[in-house]
Design a protein around this motif. Sequence first.
Motif, PDB file in Angstrom:
ATOM      1  N   ARG A 577       0.817  -1.212   0.000  1.00 55.97           N
ATOM      2  CA  ARG A 577       0.000   0.000   0.000  1.00 55.97           C
ATOM      3  C   ARG A 577       0.851   1.263   0.000  1.00 55.97           C
ATOM      4  NH1 ARG A 577      -3.710  -2.815   3.518  1.00 55.97           N
ATOM      5  NH2 ARG A 577      -2.713  -1.887   5.351  1.00 55.97           N
ATOM      6  N   ILE A 578       2.038   1.206   0.624  1.00 49.09           N
ATOM      7  CA  ILE A 578       2.880   2.414   0.679  1.00 49.09           C
ATOM      8  C   ILE A 578       3.900   2.444  -0.464  1.00 49.09           C
ATOM      9  CG2 ILE A 578       2.607   2.604   3.181  1.00 49.09           C
ATOM     10  CD1 ILE A 578       5.417   1.469   3.504  1.00 49.09           C
ATOM     11  N   GLY A 579       3.791   1.454  -1.378  1.00 51.78           N
ATOM     12  CA  GLY A 579       4.642   1.475  -2.563  1.00 51.78           C
ATOM     13  C   GLY A 579       5.972   0.779  -2.422  1.00 51.78           C
ATOM     14  N   ASP A 580       6.236   0.109  -1.311  1.00 53.44           N
ATOM     15  CA  ASP A 580       7.498  -0.605  -1.122  1.00 53.44           C
ATOM     16  C   ASP A 580       7.323  -2.029  -1.677  1.00 53.44           C
ATOM     17  OD1 ASP A 580       9.905  -1.638  -0.361  1.00 53.44           O
ATOM     18  OD2 ASP A 580       9.706  -1.162   1.775  1.00 53.44           O
ATOM     19  N   ILE A 581       7.341  -2.139  -3.025  1.00 53.28           N
ATOM     20  CA  ILE A 581       7.003  -3.402  -3.682  1.00 53.28           C
ATOM     21  C   ILE A 581       8.036  -4.484  -3.379  1.00 53.28           C
ATOM     22  CG2 ILE A 581       6.527  -4.487  -5.907  1.00 53.28           C
ATOM     23  CD1 ILE A 581       4.456  -2.439  -4.951  1.00 53.28           C
ATOM     24  N   GLY A 582       9.311  -4.114  -3.292  1.00 49.62           N
ATOM     25  CA  GLY A 582      10.337  -5.113  -3.004  1.00 49.62           C
ATOM     26  C   GLY A 582      10.107  -5.799  -1.673  1.00 49.62           C
ATOM     27  N   SER A 610       4.658  -6.314 -13.446  1.00 44.40           N
ATOM     28  CA  SER A 610       6.017  -6.058 -13.938  1.00 44.40           C
ATOM     29  C   SER A 610       6.231  -6.655 -15.328  1.00 44.40           C
ATOM     30  CB  SER A 610       7.047  -6.648 -12.962  1.00 44.40           C
ATOM     31  OG  SER A 610       6.897  -6.098 -11.677  1.00 44.40           O
ATOM     32  N   ASN A 611       5.137  -7.164 -15.921  1.00 45.25           N
ATOM     33  CA  ASN A 611       5.156  -7.751 -17.269  1.00 45.25           C
ATOM     34  C   ASN A 611       5.922  -9.071 -17.326  1.00 45.25           C
ATOM     35  OD1 ASN A 611       4.023  -7.417 -19.817  1.00 45.25           O
ATOM     36  ND2 ASN A 611       5.968  -6.755 -20.708  1.00 45.25           N
ATOM     37  N   ASP A 612       6.127  -9.686 -16.167  1.00 47.43           N
ATOM     38  CA  ASP A 612       6.736 -11.020 -16.140  1.00 47.43           C
ATOM     39  C   ASP A 612       5.594 -12.037 -16.200  1.00 47.43           C
ATOM     40  OD1 ASP A 612       8.157 -13.318 -15.763  1.00 47.43           O
ATOM     41  OD2 ASP A 612       9.004 -12.748 -13.808  1.00 47.43           O
ATOM     42  N   LEU A 613       5.024 -12.200 -17.395  1.00 42.38           N
ATOM     43  CA  LEU A 613       3.795 -12.982 -17.544  1.00 42.38           C
ATOM     44  C   LEU A 613       4.023 -14.469 -17.315  1.00 42.38           C
ATOM     45  CD1 LEU A 613       2.194 -11.206 -20.638  1.00 42.38           C
ATOM     46  CD2 LEU A 613       1.967 -10.682 -18.202  1.00 42.38           C
ATOM     47  N   VAL A 614       5.184 -14.982 -17.675  1.00 39.57           N
ATOM     48  CA  VAL A 614       5.455 -16.413 -17.487  1.00 39.57           C
ATOM     49  C   VAL A 614       5.446 -16.770 -16.004  1.00 39.57           C
ATOM     50  CG1 VAL A 614       7.155 -18.249 -17.803  1.00 39.57           C
ATOM     51  CG2 VAL A 614       6.752 -16.576 -19.637  1.00 39.57           C
TER      52      VAL A 614
END
Length: 748
Positions: A577-582, A610-614
Amino acid sequence: MHDEQSEHHPALTELRRRLNGGLARARFDKTQLATRAQLGRTTVSEAFGADGRVPSEKTVAALARALKLPVQELLELQRTAAASDAGSGSGPGRPIGEWEPHALEVHPAGPAPAGPGSGSPEERALPGYVPREHDRTLADAVREAGEGHSRMLVLVGTSSTGKTRACWEAVQSLAEKGWRLWHPFDPTRAEAALDDLHRVRPRTVVWLNEAQHYLGDPRTGERIAAAVHSLLVQPERGPVLVLGTLWPEYAAQYTALPTPNGPDPHSRVRELLTGRTLTVPDTFDAPALAAANVLAKGGDRLLADALNRASADGRLTQDLAGAPELLHRYQSGTPAAKAVLEAAMDARRLGVALHLPQAFLTDAALDYLSDIDHDQLTDDWAEAAFAELAHLVHGKQAPLRRASPRPQRRTPGTPPIATPSHPTAGPVFRLADYLEQHGRATRRRLCPPASFWQAAHTHLTDMDDLLNLAEAARFRYRNHWALHLRHQARRHGPALAERAENLASIVVAPERRRPHEESTAESSGGQVADASEVPLFLLAQLHERVENQESAEVLLLQAADDGAPEALFALARRRERIGDIGAAEAFYQRAADAGYRVALVALGWIRESSNDLVTAEALYQRASDAGIPDGRMNLARMREQAGDRDSAEALARQAADAGDTSVLVALARMREQAGDKKTAEALAVQAAEAGNTSALVAVAQMREASGNQDAAEVLYRCVADFGGLWQFLQDRWPHGLDPDGTPAQPWE
């Protein structure tokens, strides 16, 4: 057959000839004769029938007097016929294979089948049978009887513990050997047994279910016990098998030793029962529950439902036996009692705890009544309704029983358990598990009336109950009530928050304490609770609900350090929610590794973003394989977006087969947006046929968009009738409505 009987039983033929002559002269039919003779209609028919059975002396005497025939002459014919019958191969009973178990008083299980003319016990399937320890002893007795040795066994247990069913299952091996079964019950059990025990032939099961009706009869019980004993000890009359059932209180009464110089009313019964009783336990032990689970997974719905309700206490047979009567009590109860039950069902399905205050149920029930029924209420209607619902059915169950909550326990050194600032006044009640399950299934689309929400606001004091109902009200667009219930919950929050603070202060392990905290631990006698003794994650949730975010974060971190997967997931959501995705992805991964499979969906969404669809598809696949609905949903969406329509539909149907129709609805909307309205409507119809209200909305919107306004209106009305208006409004205004009916923004 009649000629054969005449040849072997001339006295019986003459007896029936005289009875038929008397009946013709009196110009009675058999129903009128039964009334005049004070006999059962079946008894009279059998006395006149040509089935070879000799009527009892009592029956013959009563018929002779009613028809004004010479009593003594007919009794002489009866005795001659009975003596002849005793020397022949006939006897009471019929082949075991011709009996239906419910006719032998095996309790029906589960609701009656739907449809006109259905519902008789004979039409109901029995659940699978799970042998238990007592079945081994019973099987030994049956085996020995089959080998030529007369045996008797009386199963002793409380109501609906499976005694009669156990006997029925045990005698099936004798059915294959041509044995007969006799269940004496007409005109009364005791009279039937006393009249015909002397006629019992070898290879017969004597069925004395509810044996107190035979052995406890004050006039004939001792004589019946003597006759059964004689049957068992005379080798020329065997082999026979006598099976009976008794409640423990009767067994104790009949086997108790008399006081010195006192009466001994059950001396022969006591002698008969000695060494011939077998205790049936009240509950299923772990091996029996495991065996029941195997049958349930194999498709036995009755056992599966009973396990859902009663596996915790092991009272499966009581649950199965009581279910039909509980449902009957609900469906045929007085309007007031039915209204109270429906209020209780709605409370439980919307998140109120087990123990429901009487004052809440009384006030909540009012709007469940029609205007006519409400106008007919008396001053004492509530007392009468609760008394009606307290009456027990099989298995010592009641539709709504008064409960006595156990006192809460605490470990030494912990603060006293906090009580609500406004504790519930008056008695509390618990809804029968079967009716709770029935309510969840049949009322899931119904919205409670205004009296329900008013009563909840007035009488409920538990913060979790109030918050759950506030969310339920918001979900159903009862926004006024949602607001007031949430406000009421906050009023009770401070005391619970203080309790959470106290608990949190003691669960911090010693190595985590700051130096100034040591004196507190020492002053409490050194009794410091280990972190594993208190659910840190639940405390964190409580802090968060009362808006103490800082302490909630601290508690979540501590719980995460202890490996609680729920805490890891909650921390991941906070970081996201605060944007710290890592950090969020790291916490989600730890939660997934700890077995919290929902985290796989969140990880998939991050990878997809992140477009890592696989990787995203692989994560959704793992979640789908684990039965996570959102995993199936996202996987189907990705397949659809990739053009693999067949795979997407296959996933949607797999989800629907597992009880989740939301994937079908989502796929229908995607097809509609792609312009394939025909397939979209077909998918939505499939979901609607499976009971998904939102699918009805989807179909209605499709028909509205295609210009078919009449069909759309019919569907919208159907949705509204089932309390599904919230879904229609949510589709039009995703953020809901303010109390004045205008579109609103989401509120926490």
